[in-house]
Design a protein around this motif. Structure first.
Motif, PDB file in Angstrom:
ATOM      1  N   GLY A 123       0.654  -1.067   0.052  1.00 29.47           N
ATOM      2  CA  GLY A 123       0.063   0.161  -0.055  1.00 29.47           C
ATOM      3  C   GLY A 123       0.885   1.280   0.000  1.00 29.47           C
ATOM      4  N   GLY A 124       2.130   1.230  -0.278  1.00 28.63           N
ATOM      5  CA  GLY A 124       2.964   1.997  -0.275  1.00 28.63           C
ATOM      6  C   GLY A 124       3.794   2.412   0.890  1.00 28.63           C
ATOM      7  N   LEU A 125       3.793   1.631   1.914  1.00 28.08           N
ATOM      8  CA  LEU A 125       4.540   1.939   3.104  1.00 28.08           C
ATOM      9  C   LEU A 125       5.120   0.361   3.681  1.00 28.08           C
ATOM     10  CD1 LEU A 125       2.317   4.029   5.364  1.00 28.08           C
ATOM     11  CD2 LEU A 125       4.307   4.664   3.854  1.00 28.08           C
ATOM     12  N   GLY A 126       5.154  -0.551   2.533  1.00 28.15           N
ATOM     13  CA  GLY A 126       5.898  -2.060   2.756  1.00 28.15           C
ATOM     14  C   GLY A 126       4.939  -2.924   3.326  1.00 28.15           C
ATOM     15  N   VAL A 127       5.105  -4.240   3.304  1.00 28.09           N
ATOM     16  CA  VAL A 127       4.153  -5.308   3.950  1.00 28.09           C
ATOM     17  C   VAL A 127       5.247  -6.127   4.864  1.00 28.09           C
ATOM     18  CG1 VAL A 127       3.141  -7.404   3.251  1.00 28.09           C
ATOM     19  CG2 VAL A 127       3.070  -5.303   1.549  1.00 28.09           C
ATOM     20  N   ASP A 128       4.594  -6.272   6.142  1.00 28.06           N
ATOM     21  CA  ASP A 128       5.197  -6.974   7.002  1.00 28.06           C
ATOM     22  C   ASP A 128       4.673  -8.310   7.241  1.00 28.06           C
ATOM     23  OD1 ASP A 128       6.913  -5.036   7.956  1.00 28.06           O
ATOM     24  OD2 ASP A 128       5.410  -4.102   9.213  1.00 28.06           O
ATOM     25  N   THR A 129       5.187  -9.435   7.180  1.00 28.99           N
ATOM     26  CA  THR A 129       4.746 -10.667   7.395  1.00 28.99           C
ATOM     27  C   THR A 129       5.318 -11.561   8.689  1.00 28.99           C
ATOM     28  OG1 THR A 129       6.275 -11.815   5.981  1.00 28.99           O
ATOM     29  CG2 THR A 129       4.301 -10.993   4.801  1.00 28.99           C
TER      30      THR A 129
END
Length: 190
Positions: A123-129
């Motif tokens: 969404g423009g601010l990264g993805v944490d998994t």
């Protein structure tokens, strides 16, 4: 919010979800089912959604409006309106809205019957998994101020918990984390 805080918050999903499920006055054992019902009270009607549902998807039998109740959401805000069911981008969605000052606060659940965690988009601010309770989860903060916690249900489906608390991404992610903690134990294993 940093990944470490995300991992910590989501690590408590099982404890928070199972503790909430086991505090009811109703007897029985809390189990994840294919067609969960709202806990903590009853509503006059539960809206249903329509859309393209894959018959073999583990989320196919889930009604997004039955996974959260007004009583459960009352922990975060008073949602006076009934949940609104819709189909958005191929997902069966149920949303709850309320006013928070001059902004709209919302929580929405989206059944992604044909998309797994590997299909989430930044969404423009990264993805944490992270993996919690044997499930893959992803947190997607949005530049718009919203946040999504995607909960994997098998490899090719997921439930998206979307939150928006105005234009504050951190508050939205905290709200999404809390709602995800309520929803996750109600989901079937995929």
């Amino acid at each position: 919010m940093k990944l470490q805080r995300f991992v910590s918050a989501l690590s408590m999903l099982a404890v928070a979800g199972f503790a909430a499920a086991c505090t009811s006055d109703e007897g029985g054992t809390a189990l994840a089912t294919r067609a969960p019902t709202a806990t903590g009270g009853s509503s006059a009607t539960t809206p249903t959604t329509s859309g393209s549902v894959s018959p073999g998807s583990p989320t196919a039998d889930l009604d997004p409006c039955a996974l959260l109740s007004k009583e459960e959401l009352a922990e975060f805000a008073t949602f006076n309106d009934d949940p609104q069911a819709a189909t958005q981008g191929g997902a069966r969605v149920c949303s709850w809205r309320t006013m928070k000052g001059s902004s709209v606060m919302s929580v929405a659940l989206g059944m992604q019957d044909n998309q797994g965690i590997s299909d989430v988009q930044d969404g423009g601010l990264g993805v944490d998994t992270v993996e919690v309770n044997g499930r893959q989860l992803a947190r997607i903060p949005m530049k718009s101020g919203g946040c999504i916690v995607a909960i994997g249900v098998g490899d090719s489906s997921r439930v998206d918990v979307r939150a928006n608390s105005g234009f504050d991404t951190q508050q939205s992610c905290e709200l999404a984390d809390k709602a995800a903690a309520i929803v996750e134990p109600k989901l079937p294993e995929g």
